[in-house]
Design an enzyme around this catalytic site. Structure first.
Site, PDB file in Angstrom:
ATOM      1  N   HIS A  38      80.483  35.411  55.803  1.00  0.00           N
ATOM      2  CA  HIS A  38      81.707  34.684  55.420  1.00  0.00           C
ATOM      3  C   HIS A  38      82.388  35.365  54.228  1.00  0.00           C
ATOM      4  O   HIS A  38      83.603  35.513  54.190  1.00  0.00           O
ATOM      5  CB  HIS A  38      81.383  33.247  54.983  1.00  0.00           C
ATOM      6  N   GLN A 154      84.575  33.226  70.586  1.00  0.00           N
ATOM      7  CA  GLN A 154      85.469  32.410  69.752  1.00  0.00           C
ATOM      8  C   GLN A 154      86.684  33.230  69.304  1.00  0.00           C
ATOM      9  O   GLN A 154      87.829  32.762  69.374  1.00  0.00           O
ATOM     10  CB  GLN A 154      84.703  31.894  68.543  1.00  0.00           C
TER      11      GLN A 154
HETATM   12  O1  PAF Z   1      83.081  29.759  63.332  1.00  0.00           O
HETATM   13  C1  PAF Z   1      83.053  28.631  62.772  1.00  0.00           C
HETATM   14  O2  PAF Z   1      82.444  28.440  61.729  1.00  0.00           O
HETATM   15  C2  PAF Z   1      83.801  27.474  63.420  1.00  0.00           C
HETATM   16  O3  PAF Z   1      83.726  27.534  64.801  1.00  0.00           O
HETATM   17  C3  PAF Z   1      85.259  27.354  62.954  1.00  0.00           C
HETATM   18  C4  PAF Z   1      86.070  28.567  63.353  1.00  0.00           C
HETATM   19  C5  PAF Z   1      85.303  27.190  61.438  1.00  0.00           C
HETATM   20  C6  PAF Z   1      85.910  26.117  63.589  1.00  0.00           C
HETATM   21  O4  PAF Z   1      85.247  24.950  63.242  1.00  0.00           O
END
Ligand code: PAF
Length: 304
Positions: A38, A154
């Protein structure tokens, strides 16, 4: 100083003020329990943008009834300390009722891309992701949003949604960060005991085994899948959920590797369901370089 915002209304008003002042907003959506992966997204946003917004929201809409919503790690105090270190500006940490007030009834559904891989095993998951990310984009109003390639499906789903709904922002995909033994960084690694943590390296080892097979000339998708399956089966604490060999953009399974190809997998290690992926390219395929030239074209221009 970190500015913490708790409501959707306040977040949108703040973002609109920043936009009116001519600021460039970078956005990193997260569910908290932040790790180096992150933070690498936040650092990239910091480099590119004037204002960096990070959301922390464990989105109930993307969890199935038997999934880990209740137990999902929530570590807000640690997360805030880490975000301060990487100079984020704003943390948007809304309560559930602020994003999903009573009567909430509107969802975003990306079809096609969500049918296979994790979408097939987690019904409704990507509908929940697309819905919350669309709402977050409307509230944060970013020019750039950053997502990790570890969640490869995603990332493709978000790119499709942004293109299809003409959302005025750029989606930036960032490489997966790994521990030194190859394990992809993930908030769910916290669930692993010592022995399971060791066993979890089987995901990356199996992808590496597949990559080596492809580099040695294997083009048959079934054989590549078998290589992954065998490597994972050799690890008694890991249980394969799926492995797919797919086109990297359509995410449709391929039979033969004839260009860059995605190998994506999910496996359970103890209670944790972990995912990982790798894009491989068969040795014989002449892929374009950064200037869009193939090796054959480059060597002919070198001879000119
Ligand atoms: O990847 C994540 O942590 C989640 O899927 C996100 C993109 C924050 C959506 O809740």
């Amino acid at each position: 100083m970190l500015h913490i915002i708790r409501t959707a209304q306040e977040m949108q008003a703040h973002a609109l003020r920043q936009r009116l002042a001519g600021k460039r907003l970078g956005f990193v959506p997260t569910m908290g329990c932040l790790h180096e992966g992150h933070l690498s997204l936040v650092r990239a946003a910091r480099r590119d943008c004037d204002v960096v917004v990070v959301s922390i929201f464990v989105n109930p809409l993307q969890f199935g009834p038997r999934e880990d919503l209740a137990g999902y790690p929530r570590t807000l105090a640690d997360d805030l300390a880490r975000l301060l270190e990487v100079s984020a500006d704003v943390v948007f940490a809304p309560a559930e009722g602020s994003l999903y007030p009573a009567g909430f009834a509107t969802f975003v559904e990306v079809t096609g891309l969500t049918e296979g891989l994790c979408g097939a095993r987690r019904p409704g998951h990507f509908r929940g992701v697309a819905t919350v990310v669309c709402k977050l984009f409307n509230l944060v109003q970013p020019q750039r949003a950053y997502f990790g390639e570890k969640d490869y499906q995603q990332l493709q789903v978000i790119r499709r949604m942004v293109a299809d709904l003409n959302l005025p922002l750029e989606v930036v995909g960032m490489p997966t960060l790994r521990q030194t033994d190859g394990l992809a960084m993930s908030s769910r690694n916290r669930y692993l005991s010592g022995a399971e943590r060791q066993a979890a390296t089987a995901l990356w080892r199996s992808l590496e085994a597949a990559r080596r097979a492809v580099a040695a000339g294997e083009h048959d998708a079934l054989a590549v899948r078998r290589r992954v399956t065998e490597t994972l089966r050799a690890e008694p604490l890991a249980r394969l959920d799926y492995v797919e060999v797919c086109h990297p953009e359509t995410l449709r399974p391929v039979a033969v590797l004839d260009g860059p190809t995605l190998i994506a997998l999910a496996a359970y290690v103890g209670q944790a369901r972990l995912i990982d992926n790798l894009v491989v390219c068969p040795a014989s395929v002449d892929t374009p370089d950064a200037q869009g030239r193939t090796e054959a074209a480059a060597s002919s221009s070198r001879q000119d």
